[in-house]
Scaffold this active site. Structure first.
Site, PDB file in Angstrom:
ATOM      1  N   GLU A   3      -6.098 -12.477   0.819  1.00  0.00           N
ATOM      2  CA  GLU A   3      -7.052 -11.364   1.351  1.00  0.00           C
ATOM      3  C   GLU A   3      -8.098 -11.364  -0.175  1.00  0.00           C
ATOM      4  O   GLU A   3      -7.344 -10.860  -0.984  1.00  0.00           O
ATOM      5  CB  GLU A   3      -6.411  -9.890   1.536  1.00  0.00           C
ATOM      6  N   HIS A  52      -7.858  -7.044  -1.309  1.00  0.00           N
ATOM      7  CA  HIS A  52      -6.872  -6.593  -1.703  1.00  0.00           C
ATOM      8  C   HIS A  52      -5.968  -6.690  -3.732  1.00  0.00           C
ATOM      9  O   HIS A  52      -5.499  -8.017  -3.059  1.00  0.00           O
ATOM     10  CB  HIS A  52      -5.111  -6.958  -0.264  1.00  0.00           C
ATOM     11  N   HIS A  57       1.102  -1.264  -0.149  1.00  0.00           N
ATOM     12  CA  HIS A  57      -0.443  -0.163  -0.136  1.00  0.00           C
ATOM     13  C   HIS A  57       0.720   1.309   0.061  1.00  0.00           C
ATOM     14  O   HIS A  57       0.607   2.028  -0.650  1.00  0.00           O
ATOM     15  CB  HIS A  57      -0.811   0.413   1.165  1.00  0.00           C
TER      16      HIS A  57
END
Length: 224
Positions: free
Chosen positions: A199, A202, A130
């Site tokens: 995930e 994501h 991120h």
């Protein structure tokens, strides 16, 4: 704790961070990490690299062409290193609770946390996804801006966060969870994103995780 994808070298890129247009996408407000007290240093989390944003718009257009009643909602995108550290520490504290831990118990919880959260490394060679502006957390919402049921919340720690957890489900609700996850995944992957192995929410394009999963020799984006 170095993960396999962090061994991939990163090329220098001048692709800037740009704002995600609120008019095109649904943005979670208030931002969930800011609401917990994470300090973004006056910056917005709703930024991505320009090329990554182009890919996200492509994913949205693909989704809306087939399902005009749905929209991609952005839960989180750009995340500075201090915010990554804040959320890693917060997650550990939440899992630990008030109970005293033995060293093996502490190590076990850290292992659980770092299975889902990237290490907040300040080493330019191993940035959290991120923090590159190339990764984002998303879900689907309907016209009323209500999230579709995905069989688990974003940032859940546990097996049901795996993208295909409900693939073999036999009950109608769980089959719907898998269908919704696949719908989101199809929209994102056809635009060039890859999904995080652990995930369902994501996705990334151009970072080390993307390069590792697509067998590229070099990642496009490092820390910004």
């Amino acid at each position: 704790m170095t993960k396999p994808y962090q061994r991939i070298p990163i090329a220098t890129s001048d692709d800037p961070l740009v704002p995600i247009p609120a008019g095109l996408f649904s943005l979670v407000t208030p931002h969930p990490y800011m609401a917990l007290g994470a300090d973004y240093g006056g910056r917005s989390p709703y930024f991505l690299r320009r090329r990554v944003l182009d890919k996200l718009i492509q994913a949205q257009n693909f989704l809306r062409a087939a399902h005009p009643e749905f929209q991609i909602q952005i839960f989180d995108a750009y995340r500075p290193i201090p915010v990554q550290q804040f959320m890693v520490d917060y997650t550990f504290t939440q899992l630990k609770g008030d109970r005293p831990l033995t060293p093996p118990e502490t190590a076990q919880i850290w292992e659980q946390v770092l299975q889902f959260w990237a290490v907040p490394s300040r080493d330019p060679a191993t940035p959290p996804p991120h923090s590159t502006g190339a990764a984002l957390d998303v879900r689907l919402v309907n016209r009323a801006q209500e999230p579709l049921p995905m069989g688990g919340e974003i940032d859940d720690i546990g097996d049901r966060s795996y993208p295909d957890f409900y693939a073999a489900a036999t009950t109608p609700p769980e089959q719907q969870y898998h269908h919704n996850r696949q719908l989101l995944r199809q929209a994102m992957e056809q635009a060039g994103f890859v999904i995080h192995p652990n995930e369902w929410w994501h996705f990334s394009y151009g970072d080390q995780l993307w390069a590792w999963q697509t067998q590229r020799a070099i990642a496009h984006y490092g820390r910004i």
